[in-house]
Design a protein around this motif. Structure first.
Motif, PDB file in Angstrom:
ATOM      1  N   TYR A 258     -15.009 -46.056  -4.470  1.00  0.00           N
ATOM      2  CA  TYR A 258     -15.608 -45.987  -5.804  1.00  0.00           C
ATOM      3  C   TYR A 258     -15.971 -44.567  -6.206  1.00  0.00           C
ATOM      4  O   TYR A 258     -15.568 -44.081  -7.268  1.00  0.00           O
ATOM      5  N   GLU A 259     -16.729 -43.891  -5.385  1.00  0.00           N
ATOM      6  CA  GLU A 259     -17.210 -42.552  -5.743  1.00  0.00           C
ATOM      7  C   GLU A 259     -16.077 -41.535  -5.782  1.00  0.00           C
ATOM      8  O   GLU A 259     -15.966 -40.744  -6.726  1.00  0.00           O
ATOM      9  N   LEU A 260     -15.223 -41.534  -4.759  1.00  0.00           N
ATOM     10  CA  LEU A 260     -14.176 -40.525  -4.650  1.00  0.00           C
ATOM     11  C   LEU A 260     -13.065 -40.748  -5.682  1.00  0.00           C
ATOM     12  O   LEU A 260     -12.510 -39.784  -6.225  1.00  0.00           O
ATOM     13  N   ALA A 261     -12.751 -42.003  -5.953  1.00  0.00           N
ATOM     14  CA  ALA A 261     -11.709 -42.300  -6.940  1.00  0.00           C
ATOM     15  C   ALA A 261     -12.119 -41.798  -8.322  1.00  0.00           C
ATOM     16  O   ALA A 261     -11.283 -41.314  -9.102  1.00  0.00           O
ATOM     17  N   ALA A 262     -13.410 -41.896  -8.626  1.00  0.00           N
ATOM     18  CA  ALA A 262     -13.897 -41.411  -9.921  1.00  0.00           C
ATOM     19  C   ALA A 262     -13.748 -39.894 -10.019  1.00  0.00           C
ATOM     20  O   ALA A 262     -13.467 -39.358 -11.099  1.00  0.00           O
ATOM     21  N   ILE A 263     -13.916 -39.204  -8.910  1.00  0.00           N
ATOM     22  CA  ILE A 263     -13.814 -37.740  -8.917  1.00  0.00           C
ATOM     23  C   ILE A 263     -12.405 -37.294  -9.282  1.00  0.00           C
ATOM     24  O   ILE A 263     -12.221 -36.280  -9.974  1.00  0.00           O
ATOM     25  N   ILE A 264     -11.385 -38.036  -8.852  1.00  0.00           N
ATOM     26  CA  ILE A 264      -9.998 -37.659  -9.164  1.00  0.00           C
ATOM     27  C   ILE A 264      -9.531 -38.267 -10.494  1.00  0.00           C
ATOM     28  O   ILE A 264      -8.341 -38.227 -10.814  1.00  0.00           O
ATOM     29  N   GLY A 265     -10.459 -38.826 -11.242  1.00  0.00           N
ATOM     30  CA  GLY A 265     -10.106 -39.356 -12.551  1.00  0.00           C
ATOM     31  C   GLY A 265      -9.431 -40.701 -12.535  1.00  0.00           C
ATOM     32  O   GLY A 265      -8.731 -41.057 -13.491  1.00  0.00           O
ATOM     33  N   ALA A 266      -9.616 -41.468 -11.458  1.00  0.00           N
ATOM     34  CA  ALA A 266      -9.030 -42.808 -11.367  1.00  0.00           C
ATOM     35  C   ALA A 266     -10.095 -43.800 -10.909  1.00  0.00           C
ATOM     36  O   ALA A 266      -9.982 -44.405  -9.845  1.00  0.00           O
ATOM     37  N   PRO A 267     -11.159 -43.968 -11.698  1.00  0.00           N
ATOM     38  CA  PRO A 267     -12.279 -44.820 -11.280  1.00  0.00           C
ATOM     39  C   PRO A 267     -11.869 -46.267 -11.069  1.00  0.00           C
ATOM     40  O   PRO A 267     -11.008 -46.790 -11.769  1.00  0.00           O
ATOM     41  N   LEU A 268     -12.506 -46.884 -10.096  1.00  0.00           N
ATOM     42  CA  LEU A 268     -12.274 -48.299  -9.815  1.00  0.00           C
ATOM     43  C   LEU A 268     -13.269 -49.117 -10.627  1.00  0.00           C
ATOM     44  O   LEU A 268     -14.476 -48.895 -10.544  1.00  0.00           O
TER      45      LEU A 268
END
Length: 411
Positions: A258-268
């Protein structure tokens, strides 16, 4: 002699807990105790004595005699500290064996800990470095732990003969600094241990490393056509000694986190939380039909978001909390009135939970709902807000529990 030496005494504050009565972290008492013993004896030596509280008499001490228990306590603290950290650092990763070494040789223990720190986490070597000089000095004059315990070695050689003089002020200042640096190592190691407990790491990278990689990467949608992605990948692999497979593992962890995916612009997305529902809940306006229409799964998700918002919580707690609520064997699950109260009373914590989970869209909806509250929770209208909030919470509780607390309307 009629008094037992090892028994409960008349002064409860002087009863020391030992054995199985010390809590869950028994070795920490040993490590700390020998450090405090050395420092307390040094303080006593500086004053050339102490006052016996039983007789109120001043008892003289001799520096030439106290140096031996001081040196022994200080050195034993170092040995126990190194062995404790070896066990803790080796347990950070399942791929690292737990090292339990019975040696008393400080050089060997320090080398083992340095190697483990380098392998386990890149943050640890820098924390260990400030302690190395003091540990090496103790290792030089007391390699095996015998120099301060006995006057002569097994080979009939006088210990410490090559030194002659030890200044307790210099020893005390240096040892106190080392103890403080050891406590800092312990503090950060605790935080890192807690971080690893979330399960977000690879064979080569910690959660901290993965977060750094996510921040360095360009937006996820541009990876196939972006030269920036290739540049970041090559630099990161070179800096961290990664193979292509290692890097791929890291990317896969980032994409499903959740947190890391949001950082790369692909939020879950949080599938169980609808923006419109969250916004209406945040407004604090009572609507019976609306509240009853919210699915149980949504209440659970909102509960989990609130838990993630705790200052010490990681985003991984969301999945753990959801499973906990789903698997509750005793029938206890999320209580909607409690969740409604969280949103009203702790908006900052709830917002932090959404932020940790990378839910920027839900943050916007939540903030929009909070902005619609009447009256606003400002200093000027705090009393009015409290009155409105209290009445709202009572209405929600009556809706789900009815007049009698034991008769729940919610299933």
């Amino acid at each position: 002699m009629t008094t037992k030496l090892f028994d409960v005494g008349i002064s409860p504050d002087l009863n020391a807990c030992v054995g199985n009565n010390t809590g869950s972290d028994d070795d920490h008492g040993y490590v700390t105790g020998f450090a405090q013993g050395a420092l307390a004896l040094i303080a006593t030596a500086k004053q050339q004595g102490y006052v016996d509280t039983d007789s109120n008499e001043h008892v003289a001490v001799y520096v030439d005699a106290l140096i031996y228990p001081i040196g022994y306590c200080a050195r034993h603290h170092i040995e126990l500290f190194l062995k404790r950290q070896i066990a803790r650092v080796s347990s950070l990763r399942n791929t690292l064996p737990i090292v339990l070494d019975s040696t008393h040789v400080l050089d060997d223990l320090l080398d083992t800990l340095k190697e483990l720190c380098t392998t386990a986490d890149r943050r640890l070597p820098a924390l260990l470095a400030p302690l190395e000089a003091a540990i090496a000095e103790f290792a030089r004059i007391d390699k095996t732990g015998e120099a301060f315990r006995y006057r002569k070695s097994k080979g009939d050689e006088t210990h410490l003969a090559e030194i002659g003089i030890i200044n307790l002020q210099a020893l005390g200042q240096g040892f106190a600094r080392m103890v403080a640096e050891g406590e800092e190592f312990e503090r950060v190691a605790d935080a890192i241990t807690y971080e690893y407990g979330q399960g977000t790491y690879t064979d080569k990278l910690s959660r901290w490393d993965l977060r750094a990689l996510a921040r360095a990467l360009p937006p996820r949608g541009s990876w196939k056509s972006s030269t920036a992605f290739v540049s970041v990948r090559d630099d990161f692999m070179h800096t961290h000694g990664l193979s292509g497979r290692d890097f791929t593992k890291a990317i896969k962890v980032i994409e499903v986190h959740y947190e890391l995916a949001a950082i790369i612009g692909a939020p879950l997305p949080l599938l169980d939380v609808e923006p419109a529902t969250l916004e209406r809940l945040a407004t604090m306006e009572f609507d019976e039909a609306f509240l009853e229409s919210i699915r149980e799964r949504s209440w659970k998700a909102l509960d989990a978001i609130y838990e993630v918002g705790h200052v010490d919580a990681f985003s991984e707690l969301y999945a753990h909390r959801m499973k906990e609520l789903d698997d509750a064997a005793d029938g206890r699950t999320t209580v909607p009135p409690d969740v409604a109260r969280y949103i009203v009373r702790s908006p900052d914590r709830f917002r932090d939970g959404l932020t940790k989970l990378g839910q920027s869209n839900l943050v916007v909806s939540f903030d929009r709902g909070v902005a619609k509250r009447k009256p606003r929770a400002s200093a000027k209208s705090q009393k009015a807000f409290e009155k409105t909030a209290s009445e709202y919470e009572k209405q929600v509780r009556r809706l789900f529990f009815g007049p009698a607390p034991s008769q729940s309307k919610y299933a």
